[in-house]
Motif scaffolding. Structure first.
Motif, mmCIF file in Angstrom:
data_model
loop_
_atom_site.group_PDB
_atom_site.id
_atom_site.type_symbol
_atom_site.label_atom_id
_atom_site.label_comp_id
_atom_site.label_asym_id
_atom_site.label_seq_id
_atom_site.Cartn_x
_atom_site.Cartn_y
_atom_site.Cartn_z
ATOM 1 N N LEU A 180 0.798 -1.277 -0.068
ATOM 2 C CA LEU A 180 -0.074 -0.143 0.093
ATOM 3 C C LEU A 180 0.672 1.289 -0.147
ATOM 4 O O LEU A 180 0.670 2.352 -0.850
ATOM 5 C CB LEU A 180 -0.836 -0.050 1.230
ATOM 6 N N ASN A 181 2.002 1.201 0.932
ATOM 7 C CA ASN A 181 2.815 2.337 1.127
ATOM 8 C C ASN A 181 3.433 2.532 -0.414
ATOM 9 O O ASN A 181 4.014 3.777 -0.873
ATOM 10 C CB ASN A 181 3.780 2.425 2.118
ATOM 11 N N GLY A 182 3.732 1.499 -1.096
ATOM 12 C CA GLY A 182 4.401 1.534 -2.538
ATOM 13 C C GLY A 182 3.726 2.176 -3.299
ATOM 14 O O GLY A 182 3.784 3.031 -4.353
ATOM 15 N N LEU A 207 -5.466 10.934 -10.303
ATOM 16 C CA LEU A 207 -4.260 10.247 -9.298
ATOM 17 C C LEU A 207 -4.631 10.909 -7.998
ATOM 18 O O LEU A 207 -4.524 9.955 -6.804
ATOM 19 C CB LEU A 207 -3.178 10.555 -9.990
ATOM 20 N N ILE A 208 -4.612 12.326 -7.750
ATOM 21 C CA ILE A 208 -4.745 12.794 -6.500
ATOM 22 C C ILE A 208 -5.773 12.317 -5.658
ATOM 23 O O ILE A 208 -6.019 12.447 -4.503
ATOM 24 C CB ILE A 208 -4.524 14.368 -6.687
ATOM 25 N N GLY A 209 -6.989 12.197 -6.506
ATOM 26 C CA GLY A 209 -8.151 11.424 -5.834
ATOM 27 C C GLY A 209 -7.920 10.530 -5.003
ATOM 28 O O GLY A 209 -8.962 9.845 -4.439
ATOM 29 N N THR A 210 -6.964 9.515 -5.426
ATOM 30 C CA THR A 210 -6.913 8.129 -4.822
ATOM 31 C C THR A 210 -5.892 8.222 -3.521
ATOM 32 O O THR A 210 -5.959 7.322 -2.730
ATOM 33 C CB THR A 210 -6.379 7.189 -5.812
ATOM 34 N N VAL A 211 -5.210 9.148 -3.418
ATOM 35 C CA VAL A 211 -4.110 9.419 -2.297
ATOM 36 C C VAL A 211 -4.920 9.241 -1.175
ATOM 37 O O VAL A 211 -4.064 8.354 -0.351
ATOM 38 C CB VAL A 211 -3.336 10.642 -2.795
ATOM 39 N N ASP A 212 -5.684 9.631 -0.808
ATOM 40 C CA ASP A 212 -6.272 9.966 0.605
ATOM 41 C C ASP A 212 -6.853 8.174 0.798
ATOM 42 O O ASP A 212 -6.625 7.730 1.985
ATOM 43 C CB ASP A 212 -7.379 10.925 0.749
ATOM 44 N N ALA A 213 -7.519 7.826 0.075
ATOM 45 C CA ALA A 213 -7.858 6.328 0.104
ATOM 46 C C ALA A 213 -6.934 5.448 0.303
ATOM 47 O O ALA A 213 -6.825 4.534 1.018
ATOM 48 C CB ALA A 213 -9.012 6.204 -1.092
ATOM 49 N N ILE A 214 -5.792 5.509 -0.504
ATOM 50 C CA ILE A 214 -4.636 4.651 -0.169
ATOM 51 C C ILE A 214 -4.073 4.769 1.102
ATOM 52 O O ILE A 214 -3.926 4.030 1.943
ATOM 53 C CB ILE A 214 -3.560 4.732 -1.192
ATOM 54 N N GLY A 215 -4.055 6.106 1.493
ATOM 55 C CA GLY A 215 -3.450 6.205 2.952
ATOM 56 C C GLY A 215 -4.335 5.963 4.100
ATOM 57 O O GLY A 215 -3.796 5.367 4.989
ATOM 58 N N GLU A 216 -5.662 5.863 3.833
ATOM 59 C CA GLU A 216 -6.467 5.523 4.979
ATOM 60 C C GLU A 216 -6.575 4.113 4.991
ATOM 61 O O GLU A 216 -6.664 3.537 6.043
ATOM 62 C CB GLU A 216 -7.971 6.036 4.588
ATOM 63 N N ARG A 271 -3.767 3.212 7.396
ATOM 64 C CA ARG A 271 -4.088 3.359 8.801
ATOM 65 C C ARG A 271 -5.472 2.620 9.314
ATOM 66 O O ARG A 271 -4.985 2.149 10.442
ATOM 67 C CB ARG A 271 -4.449 5.045 8.657
ATOM 68 N N LYS A 272 -6.177 2.164 8.195
ATOM 69 C CA LYS A 272 -7.088 1.033 8.929
ATOM 70 C C LYS A 272 -6.555 -0.293 9.246
ATOM 71 O O LYS A 272 -6.991 -0.889 10.023
ATOM 72 C CB LYS A 272 -8.180 1.065 7.716
ATOM 73 N N ASN A 273 -5.465 -0.530 8.788
ATOM 74 C CA ASN A 273 -4.531 -1.670 9.124
ATOM 75 C C ASN A 273 -3.664 -1.094 10.339
ATOM 76 O O ASN A 273 -2.780 -1.942 10.563
ATOM 77 C CB ASN A 273 -3.681 -2.055 8.017
ATOM 78 N N ASP A 274 -3.877 -0.061 10.998
ATOM 79 C CA ASP A 274 -3.406 0.284 12.227
ATOM 80 C C ASP A 274 -1.818 0.412 11.951
ATOM 81 O O ASP A 274 -0.850 0.064 12.971
ATOM 82 C CB ASP A 274 -3.638 -0.678 13.205
ATOM 83 N N THR A 303 -9.646 -3.756 1.140
ATOM 84 C CA THR A 303 -8.654 -3.399 0.098
ATOM 85 C C THR A 303 -8.611 -3.929 -1.169
ATOM 86 O O THR A 303 -8.523 -3.312 -2.026
ATOM 87 C CB THR A 303 -7.205 -3.750 0.911
ATOM 88 N N SER A 304 -9.156 -5.523 -1.087
ATOM 89 C CA SER A 304 -9.074 -5.947 -2.353
ATOM 90 C C SER A 304 -9.964 -5.340 -3.212
ATOM 91 O O SER A 304 -9.953 -5.457 -4.700
ATOM 92 C CB SER A 304 -9.273 -7.706 -2.070
ATOM 93 N N GLY A 305 -11.143 -5.280 -2.771
ATOM 94 C CA GLY A 305 -12.378 -4.624 -3.513
ATOM 95 C C GLY A 305 -12.025 -3.164 -3.859
ATOM 96 O O GLY A 305 -12.190 -2.666 -5.175
ATOM 97 N N ILE A 306 -11.477 -2.354 -3.297
ATOM 98 C CA ILE A 306 -11.322 -0.899 -3.647
ATOM 99 C C ILE A 306 -10.077 -0.801 -4.567
ATOM 100 O O ILE A 306 -10.094 -0.088 -5.599
ATOM 101 C CB ILE A 306 -10.892 0.149 -2.408
ATOM 102 N N VAL A 307 -9.145 -1.829 -4.412
ATOM 103 C CA VAL A 307 -7.985 -1.536 -5.301
ATOM 104 C C VAL A 307 -8.466 -2.017 -6.929
ATOM 105 O O VAL A 307 -7.659 -1.509 -7.696
ATOM 106 C CB VAL A 307 -6.746 -2.507 -4.951
ATOM 107 N N ASP A 308 -9.337 -2.810 -6.793
ATOM 108 C CA ASP A 308 -10.012 -2.979 -8.262
ATOM 109 C C ASP A 308 -10.266 -1.706 -9.021
ATOM 110 O O ASP A 308 -10.085 -1.644 -10.295
ATOM 111 C CB ASP A 308 -11.230 -3.919 -8.296
ATOM 112 N N ASP A 309 -10.904 -0.795 -8.426
ATOM 113 C CA ASP A 309 -11.098 0.463 -9.148
ATOM 114 C C ASP A 309 -9.978 1.181 -9.156
ATOM 115 O O ASP A 309 -9.916 1.954 -10.417
ATOM 116 C CB ASP A 309 -12.237 1.375 -7.955
#
Length: 153
Positions: free
Chosen positions: A16-18, A56-65, A68-71, A130-136
């Motif tokens: 995710l961080n990559g 691209l910038i629209g996905t940044v927050d979702a990736i970061g979150e 964070r949801k994985n603590d 995560t698996s579902g959202i990464v499809d988008d």
């Protein structure tokens, strides 16, 4: 989400961080080209690059979150982005529009590969969200690659 083992969770967070690093680097490269494109296709490419940068910038927050949801912790600086991205910098503002298109296509292909790694890591640990959202995110990346391929013909 299933309870994650430390190694499996670490693999997902690393992926995710990559993806976050690649997305931010590709965003900056796309905006760079948006600002510096020149030539007879200026208007079309200027608008295309701006649309793709916004996506691209629209996905940044979702990736970061997702991180964070994985603590776990996300990237924290330009330095951490630079250390984890696979997207190469391009500081030459005089390259041709064709080179810009090719570089963005190739960068999106690298991001596509990274997102596939996120998908695999998420499925490995049973992180269905995560698996579902990464499809988008993969679909958006495939669309950008398609548009860049078509404009280079």
């Amino acid at each position: 989400m299933a309870e994650l083992g430390n190694n499996a969770k670490a693999g997902l967070v690393t992926a995710l961080n990559g993806a976050l690093a690649d997305t931010l680097a590709l965003y900056m490269k796309t905006k760079n080209f948006h600002w510096h494109v020149a030539g007879p296709r200026f208007r079309d490419l200027h608008l295309l690059f701006d649309e793709q940068a916004a996506q691209l910038i629209g996905t940044v927050d979702a990736i970061g979150e997702r991180v964070r949801k994985n603590d776990e912790y996300t990237l924290t600086s330009i330095g951490t982005i630079a250390s984890q991205t696979r997207i190469k910098d391009q500081d030459d503002v005089t390259i041709t529009a064709d080179v810009m298109v090719a570089e963005l296509r190739d960068g999106n292909m690298l991001l596509h590969k990274r997102l596939g790694e996120v998908k695999e890591a998420a499925e490995e640990v049973g992180d269905n969200a995560t698996s579902g959202i990464v499809d988008d995110w993969i679909d958006q990346t495939e669309e950008r690659i398609w548009f860049l391929n078509q404009t280079s013909k």
